[in-house]
Every structure is written in C-alpha cells, then in structure tokens.
Enzyme design. Structure first.
Site, short mmCIF file in Angstrom:
data_model
loop_
_atom_site.label_atom_id
_atom_site.label_comp_id
_atom_site.label_asym_id
_atom_site.label_seq_id
_atom_site.Cartn_x
_atom_site.Cartn_y
_atom_site.Cartn_z
N HIS A 190 27.73 -20.63 27.87
CA HIS A 190 28.98 -21.41 28.66
C HIS A 190 29.25 -20.51 29.99
O HIS A 190 29.26 -19.24 29.83
CB HIS A 190 30.29 -21.69 27.72
CG HIS A 190 30.93 -20.33 27.54
ND1 HIS A 190 32.11 -20.16 28.25
CD2 HIS A 190 31.07 -19.76 26.25
CE1 HIS A 190 32.72 -18.97 27.43
NE2 HIS A 190 32.02 -19.04 26.42
N ASP A 203 31.96 -20.82 31.87
CA ASP A 203 33.31 -20.26 32.40
C ASP A 203 33.82 -19.19 31.66
O ASP A 203 33.21 -18.52 30.71
CB ASP A 203 34.38 -21.55 31.79
CG ASP A 203 34.53 -21.88 30.52
OD1 ASP A 203 33.43 -21.93 29.95
OD2 ASP A 203 35.50 -22.28 30.03
N ASP A 215 32.35 -12.41 28.31
CA ASP A 215 32.43 -13.73 27.25
C ASP A 215 32.44 -14.91 28.36
O ASP A 215 33.63 -15.09 28.91
CB ASP A 215 33.75 -13.76 26.62
CG ASP A 215 34.02 -14.86 25.69
OD1 ASP A 215 33.07 -15.79 25.75
OD2 ASP A 215 35.13 -15.27 25.41
N GLU A 268 34.16 -24.21 28.09
CA GLU A 268 34.31 -23.78 26.52
C GLU A 268 35.50 -23.13 26.40
O GLU A 268 36.33 -23.57 25.25
CB GLU A 268 33.15 -22.77 26.44
CG GLU A 268 33.05 -22.48 24.78
CD GLU A 268 33.80 -21.13 24.39
OE1 GLU A 268 33.99 -21.24 23.31
OE2 GLU A 268 34.60 -20.55 25.40
N GLU A 269 36.27 -22.55 27.09
CA GLU A 269 37.45 -21.70 27.04
C GLU A 269 38.68 -22.42 26.86
O GLU A 269 39.61 -22.10 26.49
CB GLU A 269 37.80 -20.58 28.12
CG GLU A 269 36.24 -19.48 28.22
CD GLU A 269 36.38 -18.61 26.87
OE1 GLU A 269 37.02 -18.83 26.01
OE2 GLU A 269 35.65 -17.68 26.77
N ASP A 300 26.68 -16.46 22.56
CA ASP A 300 28.12 -16.36 22.75
C ASP A 300 28.84 -15.42 21.54
O ASP A 300 29.82 -15.72 21.25
CB ASP A 300 28.94 -17.61 22.92
CG ASP A 300 30.20 -17.59 23.36
OD1 ASP A 300 30.58 -16.66 24.07
OD2 ASP A 300 30.90 -18.65 23.30
N HIS A 311 39.07 -11.84 26.68
CA HIS A 311 40.29 -12.60 26.96
C HIS A 311 41.52 -11.79 27.58
O HIS A 311 42.48 -12.04 27.57
CB HIS A 311 40.79 -13.61 25.90
CG HIS A 311 39.64 -14.64 25.51
ND1 HIS A 311 40.12 -15.58 24.70
CD2 HIS A 311 38.48 -14.77 25.83
CE1 HIS A 311 38.83 -16.45 24.56
NE2 HIS A 311 38.17 -16.14 25.30
#
Length: 486
Positions: A79, A81, A118, A148-149, A172, A460
C-alpha cells in the site's frame, strides 16, 4: 533531507535506492497522488504495462523472464500511504517535506517522524523488482493500493478485473522469518457530543494538562504490549482534578484510528484558590503513572502548566461529566486471546482519537477480532457505553478477516524455500491487524495468499525502525519464491 550516508553500502542496493526515492515523496493517507504518479511514470520508463483503476489503485505488469513464460502469474501487493506522526516540537510538513532517513547501527529510522517503512518497504520491493532485469520469475503484477491506514479504501474499492493473478504475496508484514496466513477483521466506532458551554468566571484560571512521552504504536500489532494510552491516562487525571473544580474547555489526543495515542492535551480552567493543590495532585499522579508504565513506557510525563489566556468558556458540567465518565468506562487493550493459535490476540479494542471542534467533541475507537461473533460483541459493548454516555454513535462498515489456510499451495512453496535458504522452518502465524488480504480475497475470488516482510518495530510512531540485516534475508526469500513457483 536524508543524510548521504544513511543508505550507503546497504544491500540489496536496489531496494535501498528505491526506499530512499519514495521517502522523498510525501504520501499521507488520502494524498497518494504524487507517489502513484511516480510509480506510473517509472513503469512507463521501464517499458512496462501500467494501469490505474477508478479508485486510484495502481497496477504494473512485468513479463516473465526468459523461459518462465508458462509459470503462474504472481501479484506482489503493497500500500502506498503511510501513517504521519511526529514528536512534539518536531517541525515537519508531511504534505511537503521528505522523510529524513537516519542510520543507527542495525536500523534505519527517521529524524523525529514516522519512517514509512509500513508499507514503504513493500513499495520499494516492488519498484526494485520492476527495475531489476536480472531476476528469474514468471509473469508479475505489482499492485499498489491506496488509503490502507485510514480505512482500507483502496482494497475495498479495488476493481475486480484489475488483477489477473491468483497467487498474491502481500508485502505488508513486519517480522522477517514469519509468514502470515490470516488476519483480524475490524470496525471503527465513534461518538459525537454537541458542545454546550458555560462562561468562565473571574475565579477560574486557564491551564493546560498534557500527557507526553509515550511510545504509541500500531493498535493491532502492539495492542498486547500494555503500552500507555494517552487519552485514557489524561482522562484519569481529569477525573481526579474534577474533584478540585477543574473545568474542561477542550481535549485533543491521538491522530490515527489504528494507532495507540501517544499524546493528549486538555485546555482547562482551575479555581484560583486550588492551583497549588492541582499542581501537587498532578505531580502525585505523574509519579503513580510513571510507576505503572516504568517497564514499557519509561518516557511518560504528565504535566500541568498555567496558560496566559484561554478560550473563556468551558463545557457545561453535565456534558463534561458524561464525556469523562464515558472514556473512563471504555475498555482498551486485549479482550480475548486465541485458543487455537497460542500467543495470538483474538479480540481487542482501542480508544484512538479525541478531538474538539467548534461544534462537537468526537471520540474514535477501533475494534478488531479474528472471530466475527467476538468482533460483533466488542462493538456492541463499545456502542452501549458510548450511548449510555449520551454520545451520538456511528460505526464504519468495517473490513473482513482473512481465514488461515494451512493447506495453501503458496504457503507450501514458501515453507520449502525458507528451509532451503536458511536451514530452518519459517514460522507460520496469523496477525491481529487488518491486512488487505481478506478484502482482496473477496474482490478477487480464488486468490491464494501469504504475507511477509522485513522486520520493523514501532510502526505508526516516530520510533519506527527497519532492521537492516532482515532486509537482505527478506529479499532473498522473496526472490526464491518467485524462482520456485512453476
């Protein structure tokens, strides 16, 4: 900008070159236009077929290497983003500034921000494979999804005919040496309270209560680490301070629905006669919370500071009490462990974000489970608490889990490849996070899937790192799978 020596000498060279390239391209969730355009242009420069569906997902096709034309097509999926978090005081515009890469021993990290490994590691992998003409493989499709996030939008809106492969390698995951074959489903539940204010009397002084220094992290992958939740902790302090007549103007905490909140701030008013007592209480609470978190979140700080000025208004007391008591009542963390896969979190919930606008207070929570009925149960629990607290409750449509298949053909190939390369068995697990595999498996029936990646930590959060030595092993593993699928 990235320091020149951050990736010098790192292998595989092409992977790190591509990783540095995409780190210079801003790609917050919902703003992936520049990275998508970069990939489309790179594909065209390489003479590869490129496509983009109505949602914005990008597909690049690479023909088989000589002699491998008859092999089954494989889709490499990642992904575009990234989660955008930064340390307090760090000046960084995620819409404009590049991520500054920093090497520190065996890890690459970023300077005060999330790294974006990520899922930049997966994106860089596909870009490197697009460029490398020396590899042996069958027909390949590189699928890059959006958002995705923040809700898995790209996967949920994937055009069913965009992908022709029926084997997919999701890139991922975050533990090298582990192949994932299942994931949790999830849903977000939020509440809104319409604002109702009282004016502030002369007997009240403005102040700010803050929680800082927590690690935060992924609310699926790290929910079992007992990390501090800034919203829950600050709420505990506000409940205690309410006994001294503390009145709340606004609360701001957390940034992402799928992250454990690291920081939270409340603008408050305190009786002038109680300021010293409030400072003493906060000091005592800080010591208590530091003791609770000393092993996992040693950087935690609860602080109070007087403000030069305030908004001049506070939440009406019944509304303040409803919001604080609701947050206090909400569960957060692990609710059930799997009885089928030891060590796997089955069900969890996270108090993710609180935000005060001009008109309302919004509280966002996130629930996950690999068991559909347990997901429904925890959502019902959270909804009930929010409704009892007077909030107007909303829920997202959610996303499906991915049921493990121990007899998956591509899993069998992966296990043989790992054993051949490293002389030991690869671990096979399910993950308590919302991988796109479950959704893509619904959009593209018959897809045989596994997920793996290099080792990451602290995703994150600004503590995010990618382990350098794991990247080469991950790369070798991937290439061996591509050589072996026939």
């Amino acid at each position: 900008m990235t320091k020149p020596d951050a990736i010098d000498g790192l292998k595989p060279v092409l992977f790190w070159k591509c990783f540095a390239e995409i780190s210079r391209i801003p790609r917050p969730s919902g703003h992936e236009e520049r990275i998508a355009q970069f990939i489309l242009e790179r594909g065209k420069e390489l003479g590869l077929e490129t496509r983009q569906d109505a949602c914005g997902n990008v597909l690049v096709k690479k023909p088989a290497s000589s002699g491998r034309e008859g092999a089954p097509s494989i889709c490499l999926q990642s992904h575009l983003d990234m989660v955008c978090e930064k340390n307090a005081g760090k000046v960084h515009d995620f819409m404009a500034d590049p991520i500054e890469l920093v090497r520190n021993g065996n890890v690459v990290t970023a300077n005060g921000t999330t790294l974006g490994a990520d899922n930049g590691a997966g994106v860089a992998t596909s870009l490197a494979i697009m460029e490398d003409a020396t590899l042996e493989h069958g027909p390949l499709e590189m699928l890059f999804t959006l958002e995705e996030e923040t809700g898995l939008k790209g996967a949920l809106n994937l055009s069913g005919d965009l992908v022709q492969s029926r084997i997919m390698l999701n890139l991922d995951s975050e533990d090298e040496g582990v192949v994932f074959i299942g994931c949790a489903g999830g849903k977000d539940t939020l509440a809104r309270w319409q604002l109702a204010y009282d004016s502030v009397g002369a007997d009240l002084a403005p102040a700010e209560i803050t929680v800082k220094g927590l690690k935060g992290g992924h609310s699926g992958l790290e929910i079992d680490k007992e990390l501090g939740n800034a919203i829950k902790i600050l709420n505990r302090a506000l409940m205690k301070l309410s006994g001294l007549g503390c009145r709340v103007s606004s609360i701001e905490g957390g940034n992402m629905r799928n992250a454990i909140p690291r920081e939270c701030t409340a603008a408050v008013y305190l009786p002038n006669t109680k300021l010293d007592e409030a400072k003493s209480l906060v000091s005592s609470l800080n010591a208590t919370f530091q003791s609770e978190l000393s092993s996992i979140d040693p950087g935690f700080v609860l602080a109070i500071s007087q403000s030069a000025s305030g908004s001049g208004k506070v939440l009406q007391l019944p509304l303040q009490q409803k919001i604080l008591m609701t947050i206090a009542s909400l569960p957060t963390g692990v609710q059930h462990m799997s009885v089928d896969m030891p060590g796997l979190v089955e069900t969890s919930t996270n108090v993710s974000v609180i935000h005060t606008t001009d008109k309302e207070v919004v509280l966002i929570t996130s629930q996950r489970s690999s068991v559909a009925s347990r997901l429904a149960e925890i959502v019902q629990t959270v909804e009930s608490i929010l409704q009892l607290g007077g909030g107007t409750v909303e829920g997202s449509s959610g996303y499906p889990g991915w049921k493990p298949d121990m007899h998956s053909p591509i899993l069998g190939v992966a296990k043989r490849c790992y054993q051949s390369l490293f002389g030991k068995e690869v671990e096979v697990k399910a993950v308590h996070a919302g991988l796109e595999c479950g959704i893509i498996g619904e959009r593209v029936p018959g897809m045989d899937m596994i997920s793996f990646g290099p080792s990451l930590h602290g995703v994150h959060s600004p503590d995010e790192v990618i382990y350098i030595d794991s990247v080469q092993r991950y790369w070798d593993f991937l290439l061996e799978i591509l050589r072996s699928v026939r």
